[in-house]
Design an enzyme around this catalytic site. Structure first.
Site, mmCIF file in Angstrom:
data_model
loop_
_atom_site.group_PDB
_atom_site.id
_atom_site.type_symbol
_atom_site.label_atom_id
_atom_site.label_comp_id
_atom_site.label_asym_id
_atom_site.label_seq_id
_atom_site.Cartn_x
_atom_site.Cartn_y
_atom_site.Cartn_z
ATOM 1 N N GLN A 171 0.863 -0.993 0.104
ATOM 2 C CA GLN A 171 0.605 0.229 0.256
ATOM 3 C C GLN A 171 1.003 1.343 -0.105
ATOM 4 O OE1 GLN A 171 -2.924 -0.661 3.187
ATOM 5 N NE2 GLN A 171 -3.565 -2.033 1.871
ATOM 6 N N ASP A 316 -2.546 -12.114 4.123
ATOM 7 C CA ASP A 316 -3.140 -11.895 4.777
ATOM 8 C C ASP A 316 -3.876 -13.065 5.059
ATOM 9 O OD1 ASP A 316 -4.044 -8.882 4.716
ATOM 10 O OD2 ASP A 316 -4.672 -9.040 2.217
ATOM 11 N N LYS A 343 -3.836 -4.527 11.250
ATOM 12 C CA LYS A 343 -4.523 -5.048 9.491
ATOM 13 C C LYS A 343 -6.800 -3.949 10.056
ATOM 14 C CE LYS A 343 -1.910 -6.022 6.941
ATOM 15 N NZ LYS A 343 -1.498 -5.784 5.930
ATOM 16 N N ARG A 347 -4.516 -8.167 14.300
ATOM 17 C CA ARG A 347 -4.940 -9.701 14.167
ATOM 18 C C ARG A 347 -4.361 -10.936 14.897
ATOM 19 N NH1 ARG A 347 -5.583 -9.565 8.139
ATOM 20 N NH2 ARG A 347 -8.345 -8.171 7.520
ATOM 21 N N ARG A 391 -11.811 -10.789 7.214
ATOM 22 C CA ARG A 391 -10.796 -12.191 7.114
ATOM 23 C C ARG A 391 -11.138 -12.945 8.786
ATOM 24 N NH1 ARG A 391 -8.823 -11.266 2.685
ATOM 25 N NH2 ARG A 391 -7.775 -9.686 1.736
HETATM 26 C C1 S3P Z 1 -2.675 -4.483 0.696
HETATM 27 C C2 S3P Z 1 -1.905 -4.932 0.755
HETATM 28 C C3 S3P Z 1 -1.026 -5.286 1.992
HETATM 29 C C4 S3P Z 1 -2.676 -5.970 2.376
HETATM 30 C C5 S3P Z 1 -3.864 -5.189 2.143
HETATM 31 C C6 S3P Z 1 -4.064 -4.596 0.662
HETATM 32 C C7 S3P Z 1 -2.834 -3.873 -1.009
HETATM 33 O O1 S3P Z 1 -1.566 -4.504 2.710
HETATM 34 O O2 S3P Z 1 -2.602 -6.597 3.213
HETATM 35 O O3 S3P Z 1 -4.935 -6.383 2.321
HETATM 36 O O4 S3P Z 1 -3.887 -4.093 -1.575
HETATM 37 O O5 S3P Z 1 -1.856 -3.134 -2.273
HETATM 38 P P1 S3P Z 1 -0.087 -3.697 3.116
HETATM 39 O O6 S3P Z 1 0.405 -2.691 2.176
HETATM 40 O O7 S3P Z 1 -0.359 -2.596 4.797
HETATM 41 O O8 S3P Z 1 0.905 -4.806 4.012
#
Ligand code: S3P
Length: 431
Positions: A171, A316, A343, A347, A391
């Protein structure tokens, strides 16, 4: 805030299923569609609460988006700065992906943009994105410097950044790619570990170009993207609930069709290999996002060891792997997973609390779990809780398939964040 009776399983899961589209890829298809020239069409889009918040935000920014079943079309605005000034704050709901990615994508607008989210999202840190964006020249006014609600103010232009990401997060990486494309000079990003690369792959499909070398990404300013057709693979993170059910519920044999097999996301399969699971993959296709049909059957599993380097490709899926570990032979140790604490819920805490209610031998550590396997899960004295986390809710439903006795799940509505038809799909296999 509904409470539901969770199904048991008498003779395992059987049959075939196509799981809904990938959440990460669905979000990104709207974002790239919105900034491209022309009309982007998307098949097998995930119509879940999270993705609907991304659609809602772009509609508020004046992007025309049509939804017809799981087919979506987006009339692109042809650049990053052709949006309409929103009349109201953008509602991010529960969606961390919408929030973090949009912060980068909207970092350079000529007007204020306000964003807010639900109670859970309002507790999740955004400094990891707003700090580097601020270094690039963005003006982010967040609550207590780290939380929603926030306002993005107009700035004097973005400059490129040389940035070593302190957390392994797709992200954060994606937000900085969006911002880097709008900057006046190139940006050099160094990931902590390789994370999911859906933004990079889709950007390339839409005519963008990034230079990549292992953990290093160079983003050159660029704003001309061309609309495309996107076929979203089934979400491996949704398929994972049935993969674990298939592997752990005696008598099961199921096939999950057209599951995304991107090698930055397939850590669950490598974990299942380590545990000795029996599965095969057929009908592989190797387009921009690879996919295939996975058939899995019940097999007594062995314990698992996971460390920090394994985490991004299955971040996840760790709650589910913790559940599988309660059924495995031996002691499972998961370390380096402290990201789970930020998250939709903490979790590490919620998995431990809920599985303990069903008799699991699971201990939370600061960055993971220690789980002694071979437990027969049982009915809890109180309803199981999703804690508002999709989840966790689905993981508990899978746990109940392996349990003696009946359990209820409170706050089951949260599941709609990523998988609205989860219980119908489970029913179709649990005959
Ligand atoms: C995601 C990245 C992950 C994941 C989330 C979706 C994405 O998060 O846990 O459900 O779509 O880029 P992080 O980037 O915080 O690890």
């Amino acid at each position: 805030m509904s409470t539901v009776d969770l199904p048991n399983s008498n003779s395992g899961l059987h049959g075939a299923l196509t799981v809904p589209g990938d959440k990460s890829i669905s979000h990104r298809s709207i974002m790239l569609g919105a900034i491209s020239h022309g009309t982007t069409t998307v098949d097998h889009f995930l119509l879940s609460d999270d993705c609907l918040h991304t659609i809602g935000a772009f509609r508020e920014l004046g992007v025309k988006i049509d939804v017809d079943g799981d087919h979506v079309s987006i009339e692109g605005k042809g650049g990053f700065r052709n949006f309409d000034k929103p009349k109201k704050p953008l509602d991010m709901g529960n969606s961390g992906t919408s929030t973090r990615l949009l912060l980068g994508l909207l970092a350079n607008q000529p007007f204020d943009i306000a964003m807010f989210g639900d109670a859970s999202l309002s507790k999740r840190p955004i400094k990891r994105v707003s700090d580097p964006l601020t270094q690039m020249g963005a003006k982010v006014a967040a609550t207590n410097g780290n939380f929603l609600p926030l306002t993005l103010h107009p700035n004097d232009g973005l400059n490129g950044i040389d940035y070593k990401l302190p957390v392994a997060s797709a992200q954060v990486k994606s937000a900085l790619i969006w911002a880097g494309l709008q900057a006046e000079t190139p940006s050099h990003l160094t990931e902590k570990l390789i994370t999911r690369n859906h933004t990079e792959k889709m950007l390339e499909q839409f005519g963008g170009h990034l230079e990549q070398d292992g953990l290093n990404i160079t983003v050159t300013p660029q704003s001309d993207f061309t609309a495309q057709h996107v076929t979203v693979p089934g979400d491996i993170s949704s398929a994972a609930f049935f993969l674990i059910a298939g592997a752990c519920v005696p008598g099961s044999e199921i096939t999950l069709n057209k599951v995304g097999l991107n090698d930055t996301r397939d850590g669950i399969l490598k974990a299942l290999d380590q545990m000795g699971a029996q599965y095969t993959i057929n009908n592989r296709t190797n387009d921009s996002e690879p996919m295939g049909d996975i058939t899995i059957c019940y097999q007594q599993l062995n314990a698992l060891t996971l460390g920090a380097a394994d985490v991004p490709a299955l971040v996840d899926e760790i709650p589910l792997l913790a559940l599988a570990a309660t059924q495995a032979k031996g002691q499972t140790v998961i370390t380096g997973a402290e990201e789970l604490r930020v998250k939709e819920t903490d979790r590490i805490a919620t998995v431990t609390e809920e599985l303990t209610k069903m008799g699991a031998d699971i201990t939370a550590t600061p960055d993971g779990f220690i789980i002694n396997g071979g437990t027969k899960l049982h009915a809890a004295n109180t309803p199981l809780q999703s804690h508002g986390d999709h989840r966790i809710g689905m993981m508990m439903a899978v746990a109940n398939l392996m349990a003696d006795g009946d359990n209820q799940l409170a706050d089951a509505d949260a599941i709609a964040v990523s998988y609205p038809q989860f219980f119908d799909d489970l029913k179709s296999l649990n005959k």
